[in-house]
Design a protein around this motif. Structure first.
Motif, PDB file in Angstrom:
ATOM      1  N   PRO A  35       0.823  -1.201   0.000  1.00  0.00           N
ATOM      2  CA  PRO A  35       0.000   0.000   0.000  1.00  0.00           C
ATOM      3  C   PRO A  35       0.865   1.261   0.000  1.00  0.00           C
ATOM      4  O   PRO A  35       1.957   1.275   0.555  1.00  0.00           O
ATOM      5  CB  PRO A  35      -0.801  -0.119   1.300  1.00  0.00           C
ATOM      6  N   ALA A  36       0.359   2.298  -0.654  1.00  0.00           N
ATOM      7  CA  ALA A  36       1.079   3.569  -0.685  1.00  0.00           C
ATOM      8  C   ALA A  36       1.116   4.157   0.717  1.00  0.00           C
ATOM      9  O   ALA A  36       0.133   4.107   1.440  1.00  0.00           O
ATOM     10  CB  ALA A  36       0.375   4.529  -1.642  1.00  0.00           C
ATOM     11  N   LYS A  37       2.278   4.710   1.077  1.00  0.00           N
ATOM     12  CA  LYS A  37       2.354   5.305   2.399  1.00  0.00           C
ATOM     13  C   LYS A  37       1.561   6.598   2.419  1.00  0.00           C
ATOM     14  O   LYS A  37       1.554   7.363   1.470  1.00  0.00           O
ATOM     15  CB  LYS A  37       3.798   5.506   2.839  1.00  0.00           C
ATOM     16  N   LYS A  38       0.854   6.804   3.509  1.00  0.00           N
ATOM     17  CA  LYS A  38      -0.018   7.967   3.661  1.00  0.00           C
ATOM     18  C   LYS A  38       0.735   9.056   4.405  1.00  0.00           C
ATOM     19  O   LYS A  38       0.724   9.120   5.619  1.00  0.00           O
ATOM     20  CB  LYS A  38      -1.286   7.587   4.433  1.00  0.00           C
ATOM     21  N   GLU A  39       1.413   9.900   3.654  1.00  0.00           N
ATOM     22  CA  GLU A  39       2.165  11.000   4.239  1.00  0.00           C
ATOM     23  C   GLU A  39       1.594  12.305   3.701  1.00  0.00           C
ATOM     24  O   GLU A  39       1.564  12.520   2.492  1.00  0.00           O
ATOM     25  CB  GLU A  39       3.648  10.881   3.873  1.00  0.00           C
ATOM     26  N   GLN A  40       1.110  13.141   4.609  1.00  0.00           N
ATOM     27  CA  GLN A  40       0.554  14.429   4.188  1.00  0.00           C
ATOM     28  C   GLN A  40       1.644  15.285   3.564  1.00  0.00           C
ATOM     29  O   GLN A  40       2.720  15.443   4.119  1.00  0.00           O
ATOM     30  CB  GLN A  40      -0.054  15.156   5.387  1.00  0.00           C
ATOM     31  N   LYS A  41       1.358  15.802   2.402  1.00  0.00           N
ATOM     32  CA  LYS A  41       2.248  16.717   1.693  1.00  0.00           C
ATOM     33  C   LYS A  41       1.502  18.043   1.519  1.00  0.00           C
ATOM     34  O   LYS A  41       0.276  18.076   1.603  1.00  0.00           O
ATOM     35  CB  LYS A  41       2.612  16.146   0.308  1.00  0.00           C
ATOM     36  N   PRO A  42       2.201  19.121   1.242  1.00  0.00           N
ATOM     37  CA  PRO A  42       1.499  20.393   1.025  1.00  0.00           C
ATOM     38  C   PRO A  42       0.464  20.305  -0.101  1.00  0.00           C
ATOM     39  O   PRO A  42      -0.518  21.038  -0.109  1.00  0.00           O
ATOM     40  CB  PRO A  42       2.629  21.363   0.656  1.00  0.00           C
TER      41      PRO A  42
END
Length: 167
Positions: A35-42
């Motif tokens: 699964p794609a990692k869920k990292e908040q980006k701007p």
């Protein structure tokens, strides 16, 4: 001299961000089952395919252009990008802010063989298609580009506008 070179190499690896050593023609998406990692980006966060309400098809080619090169979304929208490489070279789609793309592109020129795989990027071999799913949960003006050495510098870029949701 050999010890000094080893020490300098070790310092370079220890002080350089991991993503710097992350690009090339290799098996970028070899482990897409993970699964794609869920990292908040701007510019948002990796999206869930079950929440996709819209699919956008982007074409890219050896003329170093995307079509379309301007996209507009609503804040909160989860989008599936279908990316078609119509060229004979490897190309990629990387979403980000202009300063982040500028910095990443500069690293790609210095380390053209680096490999990476993030949920906001798709590497597409010649004459193939790829996709990514992204949630634009932040309003603003963002960019996308192909950061393969020379491609960004040749103008392989686009703009994303995310309008604020009216709640």
């Amino acid at each position: 001299m050999k010890n000094l070179l080893s020490i300098l190499t070790a310092i370079t690896f220890a002080t350089t961000p991991v993503w710097v050593f992350a690009h090339g023609d290799g098996a970028h998406a070899a482990d897409k089952a993970a699964p794609a990692k869920k990292e908040q980006k701007p510019w948002g966060i990796a999206g869930n395919t079950s929440l996709v309400k819209r699919t956008v098809t982007l074409s890219m080619g050896d003329n170093m252009r995307f079509s379309p090169d301007k996209l507009t979304f609503r804040q909160g929208e989860t989008v599936r990008f279908v990316i078609k490489n119509q060229g004979n070279l490897l190309h990629e789609l990387v979403i980000g802010t202009k300063p982040e793309l500028d910095a990443h592109a500069a690293m790609m020129v210095k380390f053209p063989g680096m490999e990476h795989d993030e949920p906001y990027m798709a590497h597409v071999p010649a004459s193939k298609s790829g996709e990514l799913v992204w949630t634009f949960n932040r309003a603003g003006e963002f960019d996308f580009a192909c950061l393969i050495a020379g491609h960004y510098q040749a103008g392989m870029v686009g703009k994303i506008s995310v309008t604020a949701s009216s709640r």
